[in-house]
Write a protein that holds these residues in place. Structure first.
Motif, short mmCIF file in Angstrom:
data_model
loop_
_atom_site.label_atom_id
_atom_site.label_comp_id
_atom_site.label_asym_id
_atom_site.label_seq_id
_atom_site.Cartn_x
_atom_site.Cartn_y
_atom_site.Cartn_z
N MET A 75 10.61 -3.23 -4.79
CA MET A 75 9.83 -2.12 -4.30
C MET A 75 8.38 -2.54 -4.04
O MET A 75 7.80 -2.15 -3.05
CB MET A 75 9.88 -0.99 -5.33
N ALA A 76 7.82 -3.33 -4.94
CA ALA A 76 6.45 -3.80 -4.74
C ALA A 76 6.35 -4.73 -3.54
O ALA A 76 5.35 -4.74 -2.84
CB ALA A 76 5.95 -4.51 -6.01
N ASN A 77 7.38 -5.51 -3.31
CA ASN A 77 7.38 -6.41 -2.15
C ASN A 77 7.40 -5.63 -0.85
O ASN A 77 6.82 -6.06 0.14
CB ASN A 77 8.58 -7.37 -2.21
N GLU A 78 8.09 -4.49 -0.85
CA GLU A 78 8.15 -3.67 0.36
C GLU A 78 6.77 -3.10 0.71
O GLU A 78 6.39 -3.10 1.88
CB GLU A 78 9.15 -2.53 0.18
N THR A 79 6.04 -2.65 -0.28
CA THR A 79 4.72 -2.09 -0.01
C THR A 79 3.74 -3.18 0.40
O THR A 79 2.89 -2.96 1.25
CB THR A 79 4.16 -1.34 -1.25
N ALA A 80 3.85 -4.37 -0.17
CA ALA A 80 2.99 -5.48 0.22
C ALA A 80 3.29 -5.91 1.66
O ALA A 80 2.39 -6.21 2.44
CB ALA A 80 3.16 -6.67 -0.72
N ALA A 81 4.57 -5.92 2.01
CA ALA A 81 4.96 -6.29 3.37
C ALA A 81 4.49 -5.24 4.37
O ALA A 81 4.02 -5.57 5.46
CB ALA A 81 6.47 -6.45 3.46
N ALA A 82 4.56 -3.97 3.98
CA ALA A 82 4.10 -2.89 4.87
C ALA A 82 2.60 -2.97 5.06
O ALA A 82 2.10 -2.76 6.17
CB ALA A 82 4.50 -1.54 4.29
N ALA A 83 1.86 -3.29 4.00
CA ALA A 83 0.41 -3.40 4.11
C ALA A 83 0.01 -4.57 4.99
O ALA A 83 -0.93 -4.48 5.78
CB ALA A 83 -0.21 -3.56 2.73
N SER A 84 0.73 -5.68 4.89
CA SER A 84 0.41 -6.83 5.73
C SER A 84 0.79 -6.58 7.18
O SER A 84 0.14 -7.09 8.09
CB SER A 84 1.10 -8.09 5.21
N ALA A 85 1.81 -5.78 7.42
CA ALA A 85 2.21 -5.46 8.79
C ALA A 85 1.18 -4.54 9.44
O ALA A 85 0.91 -4.64 10.64
CB ALA A 85 3.58 -4.79 8.79
N ARG A 86 0.58 -3.65 8.66
CA ARG A 86 -0.43 -2.74 9.19
C ARG A 86 -1.73 -3.45 9.50
O ARG A 86 -2.46 -3.06 10.38
CB ARG A 86 -0.73 -1.63 8.18
N GLY A 87 -2.03 -4.47 8.73
CA GLY A 87 -3.27 -5.19 8.95
C GLY A 87 -4.25 -4.96 7.83
O GLY A 87 -4.01 -4.19 6.90
N VAL A 88 -5.38 -5.61 7.92
CA VAL A 88 -6.41 -5.53 6.89
C VAL A 88 -7.40 -4.43 7.26
O VAL A 88 -7.72 -4.24 8.43
CB VAL A 88 -7.15 -6.89 6.79
N ARG A 89 -7.88 -3.73 6.25
CA ARG A 89 -8.86 -2.67 6.50
C ARG A 89 -10.19 -3.27 6.93
O ARG A 89 -10.59 -4.32 6.46
CB ARG A 89 -9.06 -1.82 5.26
N GLN A 90 -10.87 -2.58 7.82
CA GLN A 90 -12.15 -3.03 8.32
C GLN A 90 -13.23 -2.85 7.25
O GLN A 90 -13.28 -1.81 6.60
CB GLN A 90 -12.51 -2.24 9.57
N GLU A 91 -14.08 -3.86 7.08
CA GLU A 91 -15.16 -3.79 6.11
C GLU A 91 -16.50 -3.98 6.81
O GLU A 91 -16.62 -4.79 7.72
CB GLU A 91 -15.01 -4.87 5.04
#
Length: 96
Positions: free
Chosen positions: A1-17
């Motif tokens: 389950m944690a791997n799925e959320t990490a994969a989804a976050a990487s697919a969305r991209g990094v937040r702008q800073e």
């Protein structure tokens, strides 16, 4: 389950800073951050500074006027707030 959320976050991209200076903290849980950027003029080759103000969410109220802060993009929190405070990079030496 944690791997799925990490994969989804990487697919969305990094937040702008962005990094800027706090110009106002008079609102509750909101700060105004002035971000200055420098770019070279295409014709005259002169460095031109431009600034923009961003409203950011400061849940704990830790930022003070003059502090250098890092803000990160987030979902819309209100009419103007689309950023939240990530951390305070440098405290202001100004006496309250």
């Amino acid at each position: 389950m944690a791997n799925e959320t990490a994969a989804a976050a990487s697919a969305r991209g990094v937040r702008q800073e962005l990094v800027g200076v706090v110009t106002s903290n008079k609102m509750q849980k909101t700060i105004v951050v002035k971000v200055t950027r420098e770019a070279q003029h295409p014709l005259y080759r002169r460095v031109v500074r431009s600034a923009k103000k961003y409203y950011a969410h400061d849940e704990s109220g830790e930022a003070r006027i003059g502090d250098t802060v890092c803000i990160v993009s987030t979902r819309p929190l209100s009419k103007l707030k689309r950023w939240r405070l990530k951390n305070v990079i440098q405290r202001s030496t100004r006496v309250a």
